[in-house]
Enzyme design. Structure first.
Site, short mmCIF file in Angstrom:
data_model
loop_
_atom_site.label_atom_id
_atom_site.label_comp_id
_atom_site.label_asym_id
_atom_site.label_seq_id
_atom_site.Cartn_x
_atom_site.Cartn_y
_atom_site.Cartn_z
CB CYS A 15 -0.94 0.02 1.20
SG CYS A 15 -2.20 -1.28 1.18
CB SER A 17 6.72 1.41 0.77
OG SER A 17 6.45 0.05 0.64
CG ASP A 129 -1.53 -0.34 7.66
OD1 ASP A 129 -2.01 -0.35 6.51
OD2 ASP A 129 -1.15 -1.34 8.27
P1 4NP Z 1 1.36 -1.35 3.84
O1 4NP Z 1 -0.09 -1.89 4.32
O2 4NP Z 1 2.29 -1.58 4.99
O3 4NP Z 1 1.12 0.10 3.59
O4 4NP Z 1 1.71 -2.15 2.62
C1 4NP Z 1 -0.30 -3.19 4.79
C2 4NP Z 1 -0.46 -4.21 3.90
C3 4NP Z 1 -0.69 -5.50 4.36
C4 4NP Z 1 -0.76 -5.74 5.72
C5 4NP Z 1 -0.58 -4.70 6.61
C6 4NP Z 1 -0.33 -3.42 6.14
N1 4NP Z 1 -1.02 -7.03 6.17
O5 4NP Z 1 -1.21 -7.20 7.40
O6 4NP Z 1 -1.03 -7.98 5.38
#
Ligand code: 4NP
Length: 162
Positions: A15, A17, A129
């Site tokens: 998401c 990065s 997040d």
């Molecule tokens: P990101 O978001 O760190 O911005 O890529 C997430 C994507 C997946 C998960 C957590 C945050 N996950 O728990 O799978």
């Protein structure tokens, strides 16, 4: 001159990065600096290694003109990434702690910084997040990333490319 290498880091690398990578590489391309500034992204976790970005982030980024469809998730690797990159920019406090923990010698800590420290329009400590959030979470992330990436490029041009 050796290129300046920038690595954006979040938790999943699907998401925040990859969106930062897509935005920043567009800004770099618009200025014709693709040979001088190299960009990548990674996650602290390995769950999404080999996957493309989250479909929601691809869609919201596309609406703003950023194509993330070619990006592939990977996990940050120590010590290689810590040695190889000049800027290691984390999205939240947990990412910052986790990446710094990969460098117990603290030798590379000065390169590991919160991306939001470059924000000019927004005064905020973390890029939140959006994974379990509604659609407005993705728009908010993109607003923060556009702000930070614009200022990051100015910073690199002034500091590293002069
Ligand atoms: P990101 O978001 O760190 O911005 O890529 C997430 C994507 C997946 C998960 C957590 C945050 N996950 O728990 O799978």
């Amino acid at each position: 001159m050796r290129p300046v290498k920038v690595l954006f880091v979040c938790l999943g690398n699907i998401c925040r990065s990859p969106a930062a990578e897509g935005i920043f590489r567009d800004l770099v391309k618009k200025e014709g600096l693709e040979k001088q500034i190299l960009v990548d992204s990674a996650g602290t976790g390995d769950w999404h290694e080999g996957e493309g970005p989250d479909g929601r982030m691809i869609m919201f980024a596309k609406k703003r003109g950023y194509d993330l469809s070619d990006l592939v998730g990977r996990q940050i690797k120590a010590p290689h990434d810590l040695e190889d990159y000049d800027y290691i920019l984390t999205m939240d406090e947990s990412n910052l702690r986790n990446v710094r923990a990969l460098d117990p010698s603290t030798k590379h800590h000065v390169k590991i910084q919160p991306l939001t420290s470059f924000c000019k329009v927004h005064s905020i400590k973390e890029v939140p997040d959006p994974y379990y959030r509604e659609d407005d979470g993705f728009e908010h992330v993109l607003d923060l990333l556009e702000d930070a990436c614009t200022e990051l490029l100015l910073h690199i041009k002034n500091k590293d490319l002069k």
